[in-house]
Design an enzyme around this catalytic site. Sequence first.
Site, PDB file in Angstrom:
ATOM      1  N   TRP A 113     -18.568   2.597   3.768  1.00 23.60           N
ATOM      2  CA  TRP A 113     -17.203   3.030   4.113  1.00 23.60           C
ATOM      3  C   TRP A 113     -16.210   2.354   3.192  1.00 23.60           C
ATOM      4  O   TRP A 113     -16.323   1.185   2.897  1.00 23.60           O
ATOM      5  CB  TRP A 113     -16.858   2.685   5.583  1.00 23.60           C
ATOM      6  CG  TRP A 113     -15.431   3.014   5.824  1.00 23.60           C
ATOM      7  CD1 TRP A 113     -14.863   4.245   5.900  1.00 23.60           C
ATOM      8  CD2 TRP A 113     -14.355   2.080   5.970  1.00 23.60           C
ATOM      9  NE1 TRP A 113     -13.518   4.149   6.088  1.00 23.60           N
ATOM     10  CE2 TRP A 113     -13.172   2.818   6.123  1.00 23.60           C
ATOM     11  CE3 TRP A 113     -14.292   0.675   5.968  1.00 23.60           C
ATOM     12  CZ2 TRP A 113     -11.931   2.225   6.291  1.00 23.60           C
ATOM     13  CZ3 TRP A 113     -13.065   0.077   6.137  1.00 23.60           C
ATOM     14  CH2 TRP A 113     -11.894   0.842   6.301  1.00 23.60           C
ATOM     15  N   ARG A 135      -0.291  -0.610  -4.633  1.00 22.47           N
ATOM     16  CA  ARG A 135      -1.625  -0.003  -4.599  1.00 22.47           C
ATOM     17  C   ARG A 135      -1.462   1.461  -4.247  1.00 22.47           C
ATOM     18  O   ARG A 135      -0.743   1.790  -3.300  1.00 22.47           O
ATOM     19  CB  ARG A 135      -2.462  -0.715  -3.542  1.00 22.47           C
ATOM     20  CG  ARG A 135      -3.870  -0.209  -3.450  1.00 22.47           C
ATOM     21  CD  ARG A 135      -4.615  -0.801  -2.259  1.00 22.47           C
ATOM     22  NE  ARG A 135      -4.678   0.142  -1.173  1.00 22.47           N
ATOM     23  CZ  ARG A 135      -5.555   0.087  -0.168  1.00 22.47           C
ATOM     24  NH1 ARG A 135      -6.425  -0.911  -0.102  1.00 22.47           N
ATOM     25  NH2 ARG A 135      -5.550   0.982   0.788  1.00 22.47           N
ATOM     26  N   HIS A 187      -7.139 -10.759  -0.130  1.00 24.10           N
ATOM     27  CA  HIS A 187      -7.057  -9.699   0.881  1.00 24.10           C
ATOM     28  C   HIS A 187      -5.885 -10.000   1.825  1.00 24.10           C
ATOM     29  O   HIS A 187      -5.720 -11.132   2.272  1.00 24.10           O
ATOM     30  CB  HIS A 187      -8.377  -9.724   1.653  1.00 24.10           C
ATOM     31  CG  HIS A 187      -8.613  -8.586   2.567  1.00 24.10           C
ATOM     32  ND1 HIS A 187      -9.545  -8.647   3.571  1.00 24.10           N
ATOM     33  CD2 HIS A 187      -8.062  -7.354   2.642  1.00 24.10           C
ATOM     34  CE1 HIS A 187      -9.573  -7.503   4.234  1.00 24.10           C
ATOM     35  NE2 HIS A 187      -8.677  -6.698   3.686  1.00 24.10           N
ATOM     36  N   HIS A 243     -13.082   0.618  -2.645  1.00 22.86           N
ATOM     37  CA  HIS A 243     -13.684   0.311  -1.342  1.00 22.86           C
ATOM     38  C   HIS A 243     -15.215   0.407  -1.357  1.00 22.86           C
ATOM     39  O   HIS A 243     -15.820   1.008  -0.465  1.00 22.86           O
ATOM     40  CB  HIS A 243     -13.065   1.200  -0.252  1.00 22.86           C
ATOM     41  CG  HIS A 243     -12.797   0.449   1.019  1.00 22.86           C
ATOM     42  ND1 HIS A 243     -13.635   0.489   2.088  1.00 22.86           N
ATOM     43  CD2 HIS A 243     -11.794  -0.388   1.365  1.00 22.86           C
ATOM     44  CE1 HIS A 243     -13.160  -0.283   3.053  1.00 22.86           C
ATOM     45  NE2 HIS A 243     -12.044  -0.834   2.643  1.00 22.86           N
ATOM     46  N   ARG A 246     -10.931 -11.944  -4.368  1.00 24.28           N
ATOM     47  CA  ARG A 246     -10.182 -11.512  -3.181  1.00 24.28           C
ATOM     48  C   ARG A 246     -10.605 -12.205  -1.890  1.00 24.28           C
ATOM     49  O   ARG A 246     -10.073 -11.925  -0.828  1.00 24.28           O
ATOM     50  CB  ARG A 246     -10.336  -9.989  -3.017  1.00 24.28           C
ATOM     51  CG  ARG A 246      -9.446  -9.287  -4.007  1.00 24.28           C
ATOM     52  CD  ARG A 246      -9.472  -7.807  -3.887  1.00 24.28           C
ATOM     53  NE  ARG A 246      -9.213  -7.259  -2.577  1.00 24.28           N
ATOM     54  CZ  ARG A 246      -8.047  -7.231  -1.958  1.00 24.28           C
ATOM     55  NH1 ARG A 246      -6.986  -7.767  -2.528  1.00 24.28           N
ATOM     56  NH2 ARG A 246      -7.934  -6.674  -0.765  1.00 24.28           N
ATOM     57  N   GLU A 254     -10.245  -2.235  -7.593  1.00 21.87           N
ATOM     58  CA  GLU A 254     -10.769  -3.151  -6.565  1.00 21.87           C
ATOM     59  C   GLU A 254     -12.105  -2.677  -6.011  1.00 21.87           C
ATOM     60  O   GLU A 254     -12.277  -1.477  -5.763  1.00 21.87           O
ATOM     61  CB  GLU A 254      -9.726  -3.240  -5.444  1.00 21.87           C
ATOM     62  CG  GLU A 254     -10.157  -4.093  -4.271  1.00 21.87           C
ATOM     63  CD  GLU A 254      -9.135  -4.052  -3.145  1.00 21.87           C
ATOM     64  OE1 GLU A 254      -7.944  -3.785  -3.413  1.00 21.87           O
ATOM     65  OE2 GLU A 254      -9.539  -4.266  -1.991  1.00 21.87           O
ATOM     66  N   ASP A 293      -7.933   0.799  -4.878  1.00 22.56           N
ATOM     67  CA  ASP A 293      -9.086   0.260  -4.138  1.00 22.56           C
ATOM     68  C   ASP A 293     -10.178   1.321  -4.053  1.00 22.56           C
ATOM     69  O   ASP A 293      -9.969   2.390  -3.476  1.00 22.56           O
ATOM     70  CB  ASP A 293      -8.626  -0.138  -2.722  1.00 22.56           C
ATOM     71  CG  ASP A 293      -9.676  -0.962  -1.989  1.00 22.56           C
ATOM     72  OD1 ASP A 293     -10.817  -1.067  -2.489  1.00 22.56           O
ATOM     73  OD2 ASP A 293      -9.344  -1.494  -0.910  1.00 22.56           O
ATOM     74  N   GLU A 314      -2.007  -9.468  -1.663  1.00 22.18           N
ATOM     75  CA  GLU A 314      -1.830  -8.199  -0.946  1.00 22.18           C
ATOM     76  C   GLU A 314      -0.896  -8.407   0.243  1.00 22.18           C
ATOM     77  O   GLU A 314      -1.006  -9.406   0.963  1.00 22.18           O
ATOM     78  CB  GLU A 314      -3.196  -7.702  -0.446  1.00 22.18           C
ATOM     79  CG  GLU A 314      -3.133  -6.363   0.278  1.00 22.18           C
ATOM     80  CD  GLU A 314      -4.525  -5.861   0.692  1.00 22.18           C
ATOM     81  OE1 GLU A 314      -5.488  -6.654   0.653  1.00 22.18           O
ATOM     82  OE2 GLU A 314      -4.624  -4.674   1.039  1.00 22.18           O
ATOM     83  N   HIS A 321       0.821  -1.218   0.000  1.00 20.27           N
ATOM     84  CA  HIS A 321       0.000   0.000   0.000  1.00 20.27           C
ATOM     85  C   HIS A 321       0.849   1.259   0.000  1.00 20.27           C
ATOM     86  O   HIS A 321       1.567   1.517   0.968  1.00 20.27           O
ATOM     87  CB  HIS A 321      -0.815   0.080   1.284  1.00 20.27           C
ATOM     88  CG  HIS A 321      -1.921  -0.912   1.383  1.00 20.27           C
ATOM     89  ND1 HIS A 321      -2.951  -0.765   2.254  1.00 20.27           N
ATOM     90  CD2 HIS A 321      -2.169  -2.057   0.701  1.00 20.27           C
ATOM     91  CE1 HIS A 321      -3.781  -1.790   2.139  1.00 20.27           C
ATOM     92  NE2 HIS A 321      -3.322  -2.586   1.201  1.00 20.27           N
ATOM     93  N   GLU A 374     -13.245  -9.160  -0.905  1.00 17.91           N
ATOM     94  CA  GLU A 374     -12.604  -9.255   0.417  1.00 17.91           C
ATOM     95  C   GLU A 374     -13.637  -9.441   1.527  1.00 17.91           C
ATOM     96  O   GLU A 374     -13.290  -9.925   2.594  1.00 17.91           O
ATOM     97  CB  GLU A 374     -11.675  -8.067   0.698  1.00 17.91           C
ATOM     98  CG  GLU A 374     -12.384  -6.747   0.875  1.00 17.91           C
ATOM     99  CD  GLU A 374     -11.425  -5.591   1.138  1.00 17.91           C
ATOM    100  OE1 GLU A 374     -10.379  -5.519   0.479  1.00 17.91           O
ATOM    101  OE2 GLU A 374     -11.738  -4.761   2.001  1.00 17.91           O
ATOM    102  N   TYR A 403     -10.418   7.437   2.341  1.00 19.74           N
ATOM    103  CA  TYR A 403     -10.043   6.036   2.581  1.00 19.74           C
ATOM    104  C   TYR A 403      -8.596   5.799   2.146  1.00 19.74           C
ATOM    105  O   TYR A 403      -8.172   6.236   1.082  1.00 19.74           O
ATOM    106  CB  TYR A 403     -10.959   5.076   1.804  1.00 19.74           C
ATOM    107  CG  TYR A 403     -10.371   3.692   1.784  1.00 19.74           C
ATOM    108  CD1 TYR A 403     -10.451   2.896   2.916  1.00 19.74           C
ATOM    109  CD2 TYR A 403      -9.634   3.237   0.697  1.00 19.74           C
ATOM    110  CE1 TYR A 403      -9.830   1.656   2.959  1.00 19.74           C
ATOM    111  CE2 TYR A 403      -9.011   1.999   0.723  1.00 19.74           C
ATOM    112  CZ  TYR A 403      -9.118   1.216   1.860  1.00 19.74           C
ATOM    113  OH  TYR A 403      -8.483   0.003   1.903  1.00 19.74           O
TER     114      TYR A 403
HETATM  115  C1  CS2 Z   1      -8.790  -2.883   2.325  1.00 20.63           C
HETATM  116  C2  CS2 Z   1      -8.694  -3.089   3.814  1.00 20.63           C
HETATM  117  O1  CS2 Z   1      -6.748  -4.012   2.128  1.00 20.63           O
HETATM  118  C3  CS2 Z   1      -7.757  -3.670   1.549  1.00 20.63           C
HETATM  119  O2  CS2 Z   1      -7.964  -3.865   0.385  1.00 20.63           O
HETATM  120  O3  CS2 Z   1      -9.998  -2.899   1.730  1.00 20.63           O
HETATM  121  O4  CS2 Z   1      -7.949  -2.015   4.297  1.00 20.63           O
HETATM  122  C4  CS2 Z   1     -10.009  -3.154   4.569  1.00 20.63           C
HETATM  123  O5  CS2 Z   1     -10.584  -1.883   4.672  1.00 20.63           O
HETATM  124  C5  CS2 Z   1      -9.783  -3.701   5.939  1.00 20.63           C
HETATM  125  O6  CS2 Z   1      -9.070  -4.875   5.860  1.00 20.63           O
HETATM  126  C6  CS2 Z   1     -11.109  -3.905   6.661  1.00 20.63           C
HETATM  127  O7  CS2 Z   1     -10.981  -4.768   7.732  1.00 20.63           O
HETATM  128 MG    MG Z   2      -9.891  -3.537  -0.273  1.00 25.94          MG
END
Ligand code: CS2
Ligand code: MG
Length: 402
Positions: free
Chosen positions: A402, A147, A312, A212, A283, A236, A210, A339, A122, A262, A159
């Site tokens: 979220w 990412r 994930h 999200h 994922r 994603e 992502d 990831e 990340h 995920e 986010y």
């Molecule tokens: C995210 C995570 O890693 C990812 O792709 O979407 O940060 C996610 O928000 C958290 O794992 C939630 O528990």
């Molecule tokens: Mg994610």
Amino acid sequence: MKITAARLIVCSPDRNFVTLRIDTDEGIYGLGDATLNGRELAVAAYLEEHVLPCLIGRDPFQTEDIWQYLYRGAYWRRGPVTMTSIAAVDVALWDIKGKALNTPLYNLLGGRSREGVLVYTHANGRDIPEALDSVRKYMDEGYLAVRAQAGVPGVASSYGVPKAGKPYEPAERGLPSESLWSTEKYLNFAPSLFEKLRVELGSDVHLLHDVHHRLTPIEAARLGKSLEPFHLFWMEDPCPAELQESFELIRRHTTTPIATGEVFNSLWDAHDLMRHHLIDYIRMTIVHGGGITHAKKTADFAALYQVRTGYHGATDLSPITMAAALHLGLAVHNFGIQEHMHHSPLTDGVFTHQYTFDAGYMHPGNAPGLGVEIDEALAAKYPYQRAYLPVARKLDGTLTDW
Ligand code: CS2
Ligand code: MG
């Protein structure tokens, strides 16, 4: 061999983790991750009250039968709490099998299909220059895939962007914090982030992003189309995926590859997406998707449709899940990417592990089983603390995803 004991270790070395330890009459034990971010104690109670008493006396090699017993036998199927609980048992049993047979887990899942497991990490920044620096830093460390997330101008606490110089960690102790969201501002901004990254970094680095679960299908279609010139590895979770057919609309408009799942917890959440070629990467992770037994079946199903794995791997998935994912990733033919969000040094101190990173790839190591240990004395110094993921509201106050 017989299971003689099963107990939980709940700890919070910088963040909460629920870990299952299963012991046998031959002195071999296995570890499983049972962490469900923000709902940890629900899984702990499900395991302690309803699952662990049923394990005593069973043969730990019977991973298929025990999986079916916990899934079909409960009558109440699926759902994150149930499937995380089943996963914890399943992974611990596979760990025992590997140790008993004195071989790393990947050898029981098909053996090595590759030399290493491609990972992405990340990068983030409050603005585009900071995000660019962050991607560069990870490329300098050897990552081949990164990412990228950046603060959206006019949207407080976007986010994926850390607060005040700390590493990004979405769950926070105390009650849920609130963040803001504006789809309009985000859609206008996101392409400029990736344009800058491609201009500055060239075309070789794999860039991921992502969303999200924040967009509607037609908004996601617009985003995917606008990102096409910057050839992302994937976009994603463009929108919530309960409605699997909504991805048809996205697909009709864009060739940007899509990763999702995920928050899925069984193959039934994803089978239409795969059968209709609506996604490119699945994922659903081992810990929330019923363990290795179910992840292997899901990966094999995905392979029929040329869908690859992209599990994930955020910090709420403990090093036990990371190790399990690396073993499976080394073995399955349709592995795509994994990831890898770094755990804190304290978490790595509690969960010592054999997996390693080298030049963009990770390897699970060759220790028997998973290759992860838990330092229980250290874990005991960091008791559970209530923590939540944030919630998000639109600029007018409406609660949103979220
Ligand atoms: C995210 C995570 O890693 C990812 O792709 O979407 O940060 C996610 O928000 C958290 O794992 C939630 O528990
Ligand atoms: Mg994610």
